[in-house]
Design a protein around this motif. Structure first.
Motif, mmCIF file in Angstrom:
data_model
loop_
_atom_site.group_PDB
_atom_site.id
_atom_site.type_symbol
_atom_site.label_atom_id
_atom_site.label_comp_id
_atom_site.label_asym_id
_atom_site.label_seq_id
_atom_site.Cartn_x
_atom_site.Cartn_y
_atom_site.Cartn_z
ATOM 1 N N GLU A 94 0.813 -1.217 0.000
ATOM 2 C CA GLU A 94 0.000 0.000 0.000
ATOM 3 C C GLU A 94 0.850 1.272 0.000
ATOM 4 N N MET A 95 2.072 1.201 0.479
ATOM 5 C CA MET A 95 2.893 2.406 0.515
ATOM 6 C C MET A 95 3.473 2.765 -0.838
ATOM 7 N N ILE A 96 3.516 1.826 -1.770
ATOM 8 C CA ILE A 96 4.119 2.111 -3.078
ATOM 9 C C ILE A 96 3.402 3.250 -3.795
ATOM 10 N N PRO A 97 2.082 3.186 -3.998
ATOM 11 C CA PRO A 97 1.428 4.326 -4.651
ATOM 12 C C PRO A 97 1.465 5.595 -3.796
ATOM 13 N N GLN A 111 13.768 0.937 -6.952
ATOM 14 C CA GLN A 111 14.670 1.911 -6.350
ATOM 15 C C GLN A 111 14.017 2.583 -5.142
ATOM 16 N N TYR A 112 12.733 2.899 -5.263
ATOM 17 C CA TYR A 112 12.031 3.581 -4.177
ATOM 18 C C TYR A 112 11.812 2.640 -2.995
ATOM 19 N N ILE A 113 11.531 1.379 -3.294
ATOM 20 C CA ILE A 113 11.356 0.398 -2.226
ATOM 21 C C ILE A 113 12.684 0.192 -1.505
ATOM 22 N N ALA A 114 13.776 0.179 -2.234
ATOM 23 C CA ALA A 114 15.102 0.048 -1.619
ATOM 24 C C ALA A 114 15.431 1.266 -0.758
ATOM 25 N N MET A 115 15.049 2.452 -1.237
ATOM 26 C CA MET A 115 15.254 3.673 -0.464
ATOM 27 C C MET A 115 14.461 3.605 0.845
ATOM 28 N N TYR A 116 13.221 3.149 0.743
ATOM 29 C CA TYR A 116 12.367 2.964 1.922
ATOM 30 C C TYR A 116 13.035 1.996 2.903
ATOM 31 N N ALA A 117 13.525 0.866 2.408
ATOM 32 C CA ALA A 117 14.156 -0.145 3.264
ATOM 33 C C ALA A 117 15.387 0.425 3.962
ATOM 34 N N ALA A 118 16.173 1.218 3.250
ATOM 35 C CA ALA A 118 17.362 1.820 3.853
ATOM 36 C C ALA A 118 16.974 2.758 4.991
ATOM 37 N N LEU A 119 15.917 3.515 4.806
ATOM 38 C CA LEU A 119 15.451 4.420 5.858
ATOM 39 C C LEU A 119 14.922 3.647 7.062
ATOM 40 N N ARG A 120 14.188 2.577 6.785
ATOM 41 C CA ARG A 120 13.696 1.743 7.899
ATOM 42 C C ARG A 120 14.857 1.140 8.661
ATOM 43 N N ASP A 121 15.889 0.725 7.951
ATOM 44 C CA ASP A 121 17.075 0.161 8.586
ATOM 45 C C ASP A 121 17.771 1.196 9.469
ATOM 46 N N LYS A 122 17.632 2.465 9.134
ATOM 47 C CA LYS A 122 18.242 3.550 9.915
ATOM 48 C C LYS A 122 17.364 3.982 11.088
ATOM 49 N N GLY A 123 16.214 3.305 11.284
ATOM 50 C CA GLY A 123 15.371 3.603 12.438
ATOM 51 C C GLY A 123 14.115 4.391 12.146
ATOM 52 N N PHE A 124 13.876 4.755 10.893
ATOM 53 C CA PHE A 124 12.662 5.474 10.545
ATOM 54 C C PHE A 124 11.452 4.558 10.740
ATOM 55 N N SER A 125 10.344 5.129 11.186
ATOM 56 C CA SER A 125 9.097 4.366 11.260
ATOM 57 C C SER A 125 8.547 4.193 9.847
ATOM 58 N N HIS A 126 7.553 3.324 9.706
ATOM 59 C CA HIS A 126 6.933 3.122 8.388
ATOM 60 C C HIS A 126 6.404 4.434 7.806
ATOM 61 N N PRO A 127 5.587 5.203 8.566
ATOM 62 C CA PRO A 127 5.079 6.459 7.986
ATOM 63 C C PRO A 127 6.185 7.471 7.661
ATOM 64 N N LYS A 128 7.187 7.570 8.524
ATOM 65 C CA LYS A 128 8.260 8.546 8.276
ATOM 66 C C LYS A 128 9.096 8.153 7.061
ATOM 67 N N ALA A 129 9.375 6.870 6.904
ATOM 68 C CA ALA A 129 10.142 6.419 5.736
ATOM 69 C C ALA A 129 9.344 6.647 4.461
ATOM 70 N N THR A 130 8.052 6.342 4.497
ATOM 71 C CA THR A 130 7.190 6.560 3.333
ATOM 72 C C THR A 130 7.158 8.033 2.957
ATOM 73 N N ASN A 131 6.969 8.893 3.949
ATOM 74 C CA ASN A 131 6.917 10.336 3.693
ATOM 75 C C ASN A 131 8.258 10.884 3.219
ATOM 76 N N ALA A 132 9.350 10.351 3.747
ATOM 77 C CA ALA A 132 10.673 10.817 3.321
ATOM 78 C C ALA A 132 10.925 10.492 1.851
ATOM 79 N N VAL A 133 10.574 9.294 1.431
ATOM 80 C CA VAL A 133 10.766 8.934 0.026
ATOM 81 C C VAL A 133 9.861 9.789 -0.846
ATOM 82 N N ARG A 134 8.616 9.978 -0.422
ATOM 83 C CA ARG A 134 7.695 10.829 -1.192
ATOM 84 C C ARG A 134 8.261 12.244 -1.286
#
Length: 140
Positions: A94-97, A111-134
């Motif tokens: 659901e976060m992809i769109p 690429q965007y999913i990988a960016m999201y995963a990298a942010l999550r690995d750095k401690g970002f929450s799901h919403p924060k990682a999604t918003n950061a990539v957006r």
């Protein structure tokens, strides 16, 4: 090779859940939703219907079929789980769109999913990682 790795991962996940016997008859949506539920779900289950709808939305944004999107989601979830980051398949799909939205960058979802995963690995929450990539995509 990519599909083979995904099939092997899904087989492993279904074996963990005791669901291996019916895996071959399930759609990608049912497989992903069943993994989230840790039990076999049928094609008409609301979680499977939700997953199918989310995969359809992601497919439009990523310009790939549901199997490819499902493969990417399974790989990212596995990688995050190995780092003790909890995320469900439905959250990922659901976060992809939500991430890509109407940006001009449709079609580069891996690429965007990988960016999201990298942010999550750095401690970002799901919403924060999604918003950061957006935010990154909207800023380009």
């Amino acid at each position: 090779m990519k599909c083979l790795l995904s099939v092997l991962f899904l087989t492993f996940a279904f074996n963990l859940c005791g669901l291996a016997h019916a895996q071959q008859n399930l759609s990608v949506a049912a497989q992903l939703a069943s993994i989230d539920a840790a039990r076999m779900l049928n094609e008409s289950d609301p979680a499977v219907v939700r997953m199918r709808s989310a995969l359809d939305d992601a497919k439009l944004v990523c310009r790939v079929d549901s199997l490819v999107t499902g493969d990417q989601v399974a790989a990212i979830r596995k990688a995050l789980a190995a780092k003790n980051v909890t995320v469900t398949n439905i959250e990922l799909v659901e976060m992809i769109p939500q991430m890509v939205g109407n940006s001009k960058f449709r079609g580069k979802c891996e690429q965007y999913i990988a960016m999201y995963a990298a942010l999550r690995d750095k401690g970002f929450s799901h919403p924060k990682a999604t918003n950061a990539v957006r935010g990154v995509l909207n800023g380009l």
